[in-house]
Design a protein around this motif. Structure first.
Motif, short mmCIF file in Angstrom:
data_model
loop_
_atom_site.label_atom_id
_atom_site.label_comp_id
_atom_site.label_asym_id
_atom_site.label_seq_id
_atom_site.Cartn_x
_atom_site.Cartn_y
_atom_site.Cartn_z
N GLY A 26 0.83 -1.20 0.00
CA GLY A 26 0.00 0.00 0.00
C GLY A 26 0.85 1.24 0.00
N LEU A 27 0.22 2.36 -0.34
CA LEU A 27 0.92 3.65 -0.40
C LEU A 27 0.38 4.58 0.68
N GLN A 38 -7.59 5.80 2.62
CA GLN A 38 -8.70 5.31 1.82
C GLN A 38 -9.82 4.87 2.76
N PHE A 53 -4.30 3.12 0.64
CA PHE A 53 -4.61 2.61 -0.69
C PHE A 53 -3.62 1.51 -1.02
N GLY A 54 -4.09 0.44 -1.66
CA GLY A 54 -3.16 -0.63 -2.01
C GLY A 54 -3.90 -1.90 -2.32
N GLU A 70 -1.79 -0.08 -7.59
CA GLU A 70 -3.07 -0.24 -6.91
C GLU A 70 -3.68 1.13 -6.55
N THR A 71 -2.83 2.05 -6.11
CA THR A 71 -3.33 3.38 -5.74
C THR A 71 -3.88 4.11 -6.96
N GLU A 74 -7.27 2.75 -7.71
CA GLU A 74 -8.32 2.98 -6.73
C GLU A 74 -8.62 4.45 -6.46
N SER A 75 -7.74 5.34 -6.95
CA SER A 75 -7.93 6.76 -6.66
C SER A 75 -7.48 7.61 -7.83
N ALA A 79 0.49 9.47 -9.23
CA ALA A 79 1.64 8.96 -8.48
C ALA A 79 2.92 9.74 -8.78
N SER A 117 -13.21 1.78 -3.28
CA SER A 117 -13.02 2.98 -2.45
C SER A 117 -14.32 3.75 -2.31
N ALA A 120 -11.67 9.18 0.01
CA ALA A 120 -10.25 9.43 0.25
C ALA A 120 -10.16 10.70 1.07
#
Ligand SMILES: [Zn+2]
Length: 288
Positions: A26-27, A38, A53-54, A70-71, A74-75, A79, A117, A120
């Motif tokens: 995850g981040l 998240q 998130f991850g 993954e981030t 999901e969002s 990055a 999600s 956030a």
């Protein structure tokens, strides 16, 4: 999420059931006292809770790559706007989780982008524990909050160079450039507490005949000492420490008096052998 070969449940050696056949990652982006969390959708494992998130790593996938992928799925976080600072690793035997710590330049607007999600939010670090947290994240949080820092390495070029017998005395500028390139080639360092793996900014202080080597093709910031090298190292460390409480400045030198002066301005210190083992493990004690 898009389907990956890591999607699936496993039971770890501690007897937990986890998502991610090859582990998960995850981040955790950080900015000025806030972390990005998240809010997990009801239909997910731990539905309705908060976490990083991850998701599941794919076979052979690096944890950093997995966390960023993954981030992004999901969002709406871009990055490329965050800077990686380190990893925290939890190994349960047969399953592991890596949290990638990053810093953001601002409290960026981030919205959920997948069914996993619900939301956030940037949450103040002091209020994270008051949220209904995803259980694995809750367990990791006390360690994670210690690692919300920006690690910076300050390398005493002359001292580190002098600690290996590679003929540096015949060509100081060449040996310094070699050290710079080795520093530039290695991004991940172990042994920088509290990180399990740190991704530091790198500063190389050079003096004398090595003064004009410049950064070359690396991301290393090369600082030239016009006069005394030790004074320049202390000055550099002091200015990095002064950037704020979230900065972790680690000076690499074996010089005792210099170490004392660096500690006095708020830096931490470690020796050349540690650095050489990270950037050129085979070169240590093997001249030529
Ligand atoms: Zn487990």
């Amino acid at each position: 999420m898009t389907w990956g070969d890591g999607d699936g449940f496993v039971t770890c050696e501690l007897g937990h059931k986890h998502w991610g056949r090859y582990g998960a990652a995850g981040l955790l982006p950080y900015h000025d006292g806030y972390v990005l969390l998240q809010h997990r959708a009801k239909v997910t494992i731990g539905g309705g809770t908060w976490g990083a998130f991850g998701g599941a790593r794919r076979r052979g996938e690096d944890p950093v790559a997995a966390a960023l992928r993954e981030t992004a799925e999901e969002s709406t976080l871009d990055a490329s706007e965050v800077t990686l600072r380190g990893l925290m690793h939890e190994d349960h035997g047969g399953w592991s989780y890596d949290t990638v710590i990053a810093t953001a330049p601002a409290l960026l607007e981030v919205r959920p982008a997948s069914w996993e999600s619900k939301g956030a939010a940037w949450v103040p670090v002091d209020e994270v524990a008051e949220h209904n947290l995803f259980e694995p994240f809750a367990k990791a949080w006390p360690r994670l909050r210690q690692a919300l820092r920006r690690p910076v390495l300050v390398v005493d070029g002359a001292n580190v160079m002098g600690s290996r017998a590679d003929g540096w005395w015949r060509d100081r500028a060449g040996a310094s450039a070699r050290l710079r390139d080795q520093l530039g080639a290695v991004d991940r360092y172990t042994g920088i507490a509290p990180f399990d793996v740190a991704i530091p900014e790198k500063v190389l202080v050079v003096e004398g005949k090595a003064r004009n080597i410049g950064p070359g093709d690396t991301d290393v910031r090369v600082v030239s000492a016009e006069a005394d090298g030790d004074d320049k190292i202390v000055e550099t460390a002091a200015s990095i420490v002064a950037e704020g409480p979230d900065v972790l400045c680690l000076v690499v030198t074996a010089d005792r008096e210099l170490r004392r002066r660096c500690v006095a301005v708020g830096a931490e210190v470690t020796g050349p052998r540690w650095l050489l083992n990270q950037i050129a493990p085979k070169a240590v004690d093997t001249p030529g």
